[in-house]
Design a protein around this motif. Structure first.
Motif, PDB file in Angstrom:
ATOM      1  N   TYR A  99       3.752  10.784 -11.037  1.00 50.69           N
ATOM      2  CA  TYR A  99       4.276   9.571 -10.440  1.00 50.69           C
ATOM      3  C   TYR A  99       3.265   8.438 -10.589  1.00 50.69           C
ATOM      4  O   TYR A  99       2.099   8.653 -10.889  1.00 50.69           O
ATOM      5  CB  TYR A  99       4.594   9.782  -8.961  1.00 50.69           C
ATOM      6  N   SER A 100       3.720   7.228 -10.353  1.00 44.62           N
ATOM      7  CA  SER A 100       2.828   6.080 -10.437  1.00 44.62           C
ATOM      8  C   SER A 100       1.665   6.229  -9.465  1.00 44.62           C
ATOM      9  O   SER A 100       1.831   6.750  -8.354  1.00 44.62           O
ATOM     10  CB  SER A 100       3.600   4.792 -10.140  1.00 44.62           C
ATOM     11  N   ALA A 101       0.491   5.773  -9.873  1.00 46.27           N
ATOM     12  CA  ALA A 101      -0.705   5.845  -9.023  1.00 46.27           C
ATOM     13  C   ALA A 101      -0.771   4.688  -8.033  1.00 46.27           C
ATOM     14  O   ALA A 101      -1.774   4.546  -7.330  1.00 46.27           O
ATOM     15  CB  ALA A 101      -1.962   5.861  -9.888  1.00 46.27           C
ATOM     16  N   GLN A 102       0.278   3.865  -7.949  1.00 46.20           N
ATOM     17  CA  GLN A 102       0.300   2.762  -6.993  1.00 46.20           C
ATOM     18  C   GLN A 102       0.713   3.298  -5.622  1.00 46.20           C
ATOM     19  O   GLN A 102       1.744   2.913  -5.080  1.00 46.20           O
ATOM     20  CB  GLN A 102       1.245   1.671  -7.460  1.00 46.20           C
ATOM     21  N   ALA A 103      -0.097   4.192  -5.087  1.00 48.43           N
ATOM     22  CA  ALA A 103       0.242   4.883  -3.845  1.00 48.43           C
ATOM     23  C   ALA A 103      -1.011   5.030  -3.003  1.00 48.43           C
ATOM     24  O   ALA A 103      -1.391   6.136  -2.627  1.00 48.43           O
ATOM     25  CB  ALA A 103       0.848   6.249  -4.161  1.00 48.43           C
ATOM     26  N   LEU A 104      -1.650   3.914  -2.698  1.00 47.53           N
ATOM     27  CA  LEU A 104      -2.919   3.956  -1.991  1.00 47.53           C
ATOM     28  C   LEU A 104      -2.762   4.602  -0.612  1.00 47.53           C
ATOM     29  O   LEU A 104      -3.599   5.408  -0.203  1.00 47.53           O
ATOM     30  CB  LEU A 104      -3.476   2.539  -1.886  1.00 47.53           C
ATOM     31  N   GLY A 151       0.158   6.270   0.189  1.00 49.39           N
ATOM     32  CA  GLY A 151       1.069   7.391  -0.007  1.00 49.39           C
ATOM     33  C   GLY A 151       2.373   6.886  -0.594  1.00 49.39           C
ATOM     34  O   GLY A 151       2.537   5.691  -0.866  1.00 49.39           O
ATOM     35  N   SER A 152       3.314   7.809  -0.801  1.00 50.19           N
ATOM     36  CA  SER A 152       4.595   7.455  -1.418  1.00 50.19           C
ATOM     37  C   SER A 152       5.748   8.010  -0.595  1.00 50.19           C
ATOM     38  O   SER A 152       5.634   9.069   0.035  1.00 50.19           O
ATOM     39  CB  SER A 152       4.700   8.007  -2.847  1.00 50.19           C
ATOM     40  N   TYR A 154       0.823  -1.207   0.000  1.00 49.15           N
ATOM     41  CA  TYR A 154       0.000   0.000   0.000  1.00 49.15           C
ATOM     42  C   TYR A 154       0.866   1.271   0.000  1.00 49.15           C
ATOM     43  O   TYR A 154       0.421   2.320  -0.461  1.00 49.15           O
ATOM     44  CB  TYR A 154      -0.931   0.009   1.211  1.00 49.15           C
ATOM     45  N   THR A 155       2.066   1.185   0.557  1.00 52.72           N
ATOM     46  CA  THR A 155       2.991   2.313   0.563  1.00 52.72           C
ATOM     47  C   THR A 155       3.972   2.151  -0.586  1.00 52.72           C
ATOM     48  O   THR A 155       4.643   1.127  -0.699  1.00 52.72           O
ATOM     49  CB  THR A 155       3.747   2.389   1.898  1.00 52.72           C
ATOM     50  N   GLN A 156       4.052   3.162  -1.448  1.00 50.67           N
ATOM     51  CA  GLN A 156       4.897   3.094  -2.630  1.00 50.67           C
ATOM     52  C   GLN A 156       6.281   3.674  -2.334  1.00 50.67           C
ATOM     53  O   GLN A 156       6.404   4.755  -1.765  1.00 50.67           O
ATOM     54  CB  GLN A 156       4.261   3.862  -3.782  1.00 50.67           C
TER      55      GLN A 156
END
Length: 674
Positions: free
Chosen positions: A101-106, A108-109, A64-66
């Motif tokens: 940035y990539s949206a795989q950051a549910l 956050g990043s 969930y954290t990128q």
């Protein structure tokens, strides 16, 4: 000429002026405790917690954290501790997504920005430490200079570190009427080399070329043993056992970026990159009876390779003095191959069986984005972005029919920052974004990680699932920020997420062995509030740091109570003080708290994590303008770590709890500018 003074640090300016909500950890904060791992550094930052070496935002880990490196997603499976803190220029903690940035950051990043400075520099650092009763050492070198239109730099760290822990485990099985205890020992020693060479050219037409690299080489040697005492009932198959493992890992990230000025207000940047991650492991397990008679041997050889070719580009232009428009793309073609050969034999050497597993997963990703940063008024800034990201995954291997999944996600992002009227230093932020969590390639491979002894519902084998789909979420973030003095700031924020196709665990029994595997099932709601502040004490030459985070979640596929998402950490907080009694001396400490509690994983399985309390302290002596000594005291409370697994069905129940003692550590780091 009128004199203009700029108050505040560069890190504070980046946080305050960016439309996106972020926390910036600068070089001074990175050096504060002389940390040798990134996870140890991040656990003191607002909204960050660490569980089992995994760094989490909003209490959520497991993907969930990128993690970003220079704005690009880190290779899957890469540990955040593979990056030495000495190679880092700054760390950006991004609370919401952006189209670039990539949206795989549910959740956050965390963006790790490697050193890029081109000023002349010659630095060395020498460190010694004792953590968990194991001595360690490290040496760091920083070199940078310029020759005409070429600037170059090299940052490198060589370290030899390890740990030793002695968990005590108790297992109670009702139905089978058994009670047993395990006294265990686990040790590990890791030798690691980190290198980050960089080159920057300025061409005759003003274009620039930047070549940035990150190379990690490390060798790990581990050993463990377990001694079982049966209070009543049957013992496990191998009450006296030990294991040894040795692994070698090579990680390389290399990227070449070309930047070209277009017209008066435009800039085009294009990047081509390559990632390589290879690991091979030799593992041996020896099982014996309670009186030490050898019974069983298991030898495992395995390797895993991840290769990625990446490309990205962005065109940035300023329109009508009020709009910064950016359009671009990024993509990656990633292959992961795994091989595992397991040979079982009796004490006599007679073969008992062989298992050969070979799998390959390929993930292709392409994304297109557009974003507009708009100065609506001098006090109102807006950000609008749209990102489309497509995923194509394919998994095949021995005795497995090829499985292919395709998915795409549109991720709109809207952000706003409003500086309050008549309040030059107070501002409000709002953000709305759609994000997702893609399944890691290791979870797509159906290879099984087997338990050598005492397999059961609380200690099962683990197997991947090639049919996993991405989790999709809508998220809302809001924050109020206030800045005061040269370094003072305070912020309170809140967030909410709605997630569908959540990945949960399915526990089942197959051929006498318990197995857990991930699958998509159900929806979840996540919410929380965060607070952080930093301010000077007027009476003392000291700065105070405070942060706290409270998180809630509810997963509808699992019955309550305690049906939190991905073992979410409910609460974390830190209190820190940096005190300068004299010009050459600085003292500081940080007290941290992280709660755990019971989490229901399924209708029959639950886990428990104890509360973690830590106190770290440091003293810094500046001998002169070029040399200093930093001494850190770590984990001063040396609190035991408590873990538990609980299973119950209509006919039996199992409770497995463990307590692992910890020890206070000490570290000394000498720094010298040459």
């Amino acid at each position: 000429m009128q004199r203009v003074e700029i108050a505040g640090s560069a890190a504070q300016a980046l946080r305050r002026n960016d439309t996106a909500a972020k926390i910036v950890v600068g070089r001074a904060d990175i050096d504060l405790y002389g940390d040798t791992t990134l996870s140890a550094l991040l656990k003191r930052q607002p909204g960050i917690s660490v569980a089992g070496g995994e760094v989490r935002m909003r209490g959520l880990g497991a993907g969930y954290t990128q993690l970003l490196i220079n704005g690009e997603p880190a290779p899957q499976g890469m540990s955040i501790d593979a990056i030495s803190p000495e190679l880092i220029e700054r760390i950006e903690i991004l609370r919401t997504a952006s189209a670039e940035y990539s949206a795989q950051a549910l959740a956050g990043s965390i963006n790790v920005v490697l050193r890029k400075g081109s000023r002349a520099q010659r630095d060395i650092k020498l460190g010694m430490e004792n953590l968990q009763g194991v001595n360690g050492s490290s040496a760091t070198m920083q070199i940078a200079d310029r020759a005409g239109t070429l600037s170059y730099g090299l940052a490198g760290t060589l370290s030899d570190t390890g740990f030793r822990n002695t968990p005590a485990t108790t297992e109670r099985v009702e139905g089978a009427a058994a009670l047993r205890t395990f006294t265990e020992l686990n040790t590990s020693q890791q030798t690691k080399l980190n290198l980050a060479p960089r080159l920057n050219w300025t061409l005759e037409n003003g274009d620039t070329l930047a070549w940035q690299n990150l190379l990690d080489l490390y060798r790990t040697r581990s050993h463990g043993d377990s001694r079982e005492t049966s209070i009543y009932g049957a013992s496990t198959a191998y009450p006296d056992n030990d294991w040894r493992a040795q692994s070698h890992t090579v990680f390389l990230r290399s990227g070449l970026t070309w930047t070209h000025t277009v017209g008066a207000d435009g800039k085009l940047s294009v990047k081509l990159g390559y990632d390589y991650n290879h690991r091979n492991t030799d593992y041996a397990f020896h099982g014996a009876s309670a009186d030490g008679t050898p019974l069983f041997t298991r030898a495992v050889k395995s390797n895993a390779d991840d290769d990625s070719i990446t490309t990205s580009g962005k065109y940035l232009a300023r329109l009508r003095e009020a709009h910064n428009l950016a359009i671009g793309w990024d993509g990656a073609d990633t292959r992961r191959s795994e091989m595992r050969r397991q040979d079982d034999s009796a004490a006599s050497g007679a073969a008992l069986g062989q298992l050969l597993q070979e799998y390959e997963a390929r993930v292709r990703r392409i994304a297109l984005f557009a974003q507009d940063e708009w100065d609506v008024t001098p006090r109102l800034q807006a950000y609008l972005g749209l990102r489309w990201e497509g995923l194509d995954t394919r998994t095949d291997g021995a005795m497995l029919a090829a499985v292919q999944n395709r998915s795409s996600v549109f991720s709109p992002v809207a952000q706003m920052m409003w500086k309050l009227p008549n309040q030059e230093r107070d501002q409000i932020r709002l953000a709305l974004a759609r994000t997702y969590k893609a399944p890691p390639t290791r979870d797509l491979l159906p290879r099984r990680y087997t338990i050598n002894n005492d397999n059961g519902p609380t200690n099962p084998d683990v197997q991947g699932n090639p049919d996993l789909r991405p989790e999709l979420a809508w998220g809302l973030d809001a924050a109020y920020e206030s800045y005061f003095g040269k370094e003072g700031s305070a912020s309170i924020s809140a967030y909410a997420r709605r997630i569908r196709d959540v990945t949960v665990q399915r526990l089942f029994e197959q051929n006498g062995s318990w197995v857990t595997t991930p699958y998509n099932g159900g929806k979840a709601k996540v919410a929380g509030i965060e607070f952080d502040a930093k301010f000077p004490l007027n009476a003392w030459p000291a700065d105070v740091r405070l942060n706290a985070s409270r998180n809630w979640s509810r997963l509808d596929a699992v019955p309550g109570p305690d049906n939190r998402l991905s073992a979410q950490i409910p609460f974390s907080a830190n209190v820190g003080l940096d005190y300068r009694p004299a010009g050459a001396l600085t003292l500081g400490f940080n007290a941290g708290l992280q709660t755990g509690g019971m989490v229901r994983i399924s209708d029959r399985l639950a886990s428990y994590t104890g509360v973690t309390r830590t106190v770290d302290a440091y003293a810094l002596w500046k001998f002169d303008s070029k040399s200093r000594l930093r001494i850190s005291l770590l984990n001063a409370l040396h609190q035991d770590q408590l873990l538990g697994q609980f299973y119950a069905d209509s006919s039996s129940s199992t409770a497995r709890t463990s307590s692992t003692p910890t020890r206070t550590g000490i570290r000394a780091v000498y720094e010298r500018q040459l």
